[in-house]
Design a protein around this motif. Sequence first.
Motif, PDB file in Angstrom:
ATOM      1  N   SER A   1       0.734  -1.182   0.472  1.00 53.04           N
ATOM      2  CA  SER A   1       0.017  -0.337  -0.551  1.00 53.04           C
ATOM      3  C   SER A   1       0.479   1.726   0.436  1.00 53.04           C
ATOM      4  O   SER A   1       1.785   1.299   0.752  1.00 53.04           O
TER       5      SER A   1
ATOM      6  N   GLU B   1       2.102   4.875   1.111  1.00 60.85           N
ATOM      7  CA  GLU B   1       2.472   5.026   2.382  1.00 60.85           C
ATOM      8  C   GLU B   1       1.427   6.373   3.290  1.00 60.85           C
ATOM      9  O   GLU B   1       0.888   6.769   4.008  1.00 60.85           O
ATOM     10  N   LYS B   2       0.946   7.129   1.609  1.00 59.36           N
ATOM     11  CA  LYS B   2      -0.001   7.709   2.137  1.00 59.36           C
ATOM     12  C   LYS B   2      -2.153   7.591   1.852  1.00 59.36           C
ATOM     13  O   LYS B   2      -2.921   8.654   1.317  1.00 59.36           O
ATOM     14  N   GLU B   3      -1.792   5.940   1.216  1.00 57.87           N
ATOM     15  CA  GLU B   3      -3.625   6.172   1.013  1.00 57.87           C
ATOM     16  C   GLU B   3      -4.407   5.933   2.616  1.00 57.87           C
ATOM     17  O   GLU B   3      -3.536   5.510   3.533  1.00 57.87           O
ATOM     18  N   GLU B   4      -5.005   6.419   1.500  1.00 57.65           N
ATOM     19  CA  GLU B   4      -6.266   6.581   2.688  1.00 57.65           C
ATOM     20  C   GLU B   4      -6.524   5.393   3.818  1.00 57.65           C
ATOM     21  O   GLU B   4      -6.225   4.528   2.796  1.00 57.65           O
ATOM     22  N   GLY B   5      -6.816   5.569   5.244  1.00 57.08           N
ATOM     23  CA  GLY B   5      -6.899   4.314   6.319  1.00 57.08           C
ATOM     24  C   GLY B   5      -6.009   3.626   6.050  1.00 57.08           C
ATOM     25  O   GLY B   5      -6.077   1.833   6.610  1.00 57.08           O
ATOM     26  N   ARG B   6      -4.583   3.815   5.714  1.00 55.31           N
ATOM     27  CA  ARG B   6      -3.523   2.832   5.465  1.00 55.31           C
ATOM     28  C   ARG B   6      -3.394   2.195   6.900  1.00 55.31           C
ATOM     29  O   ARG B   6      -3.031   3.483   7.878  1.00 55.31           O
ATOM     30  N   ASP B   7      -3.106   1.079   7.277  1.00 53.98           N
ATOM     31  CA  ASP B   7      -2.510   0.922   8.830  1.00 53.98           C
ATOM     32  C   ASP B   7      -0.666   0.853   8.538  1.00 53.98           C
ATOM     33  O   ASP B   7      -0.528   0.382   7.801  1.00 53.98           O
ATOM     34  N   LYS B   8      -0.451   1.051   9.758  1.00 50.69           N
ATOM     35  CA  LYS B   8       1.096   2.128   9.882  1.00 50.69           C
ATOM     36  C   LYS B   8       2.079   0.499   9.200  1.00 50.69           C
ATOM     37  O   LYS B   8       2.563   0.213   9.488  1.00 50.69           O
TER      38      LYS B   8
END
Length: 95
Positions: A3, A5-12
């Motif tokens: 994913s 890094e700036k994808e909305e809803g992405r978990d770290k």
Amino acid sequence: MGSPEKEEGRDKDEEAQHRVTLTTGYYMQTTEVTNAQYRRFYSGHLSGEDEGVSLEGDDQPAVRVSWDYASAFAEFVTRTCGPRTYRLPSEQEWE
């Protein structure tokens, strides 16, 4: 894969984007497995309904199928339709 890094809803903890190379060819069915096809494997399957609309039609996609049952269905197709081996796609193939 992975994913941005700036994808909305992405978990770290999600995997960072990276390239993968598939080294072997494969075929993937281009249409969903229908209720009629799936019921040859599991006659008691019920797709149910969604917001009052039946999902039980023979020509409708089989839904509410777990990964384990989908995998068992692929093994069933291999046994009954051979000579090819059928399986679920890998994560890399699905991407």
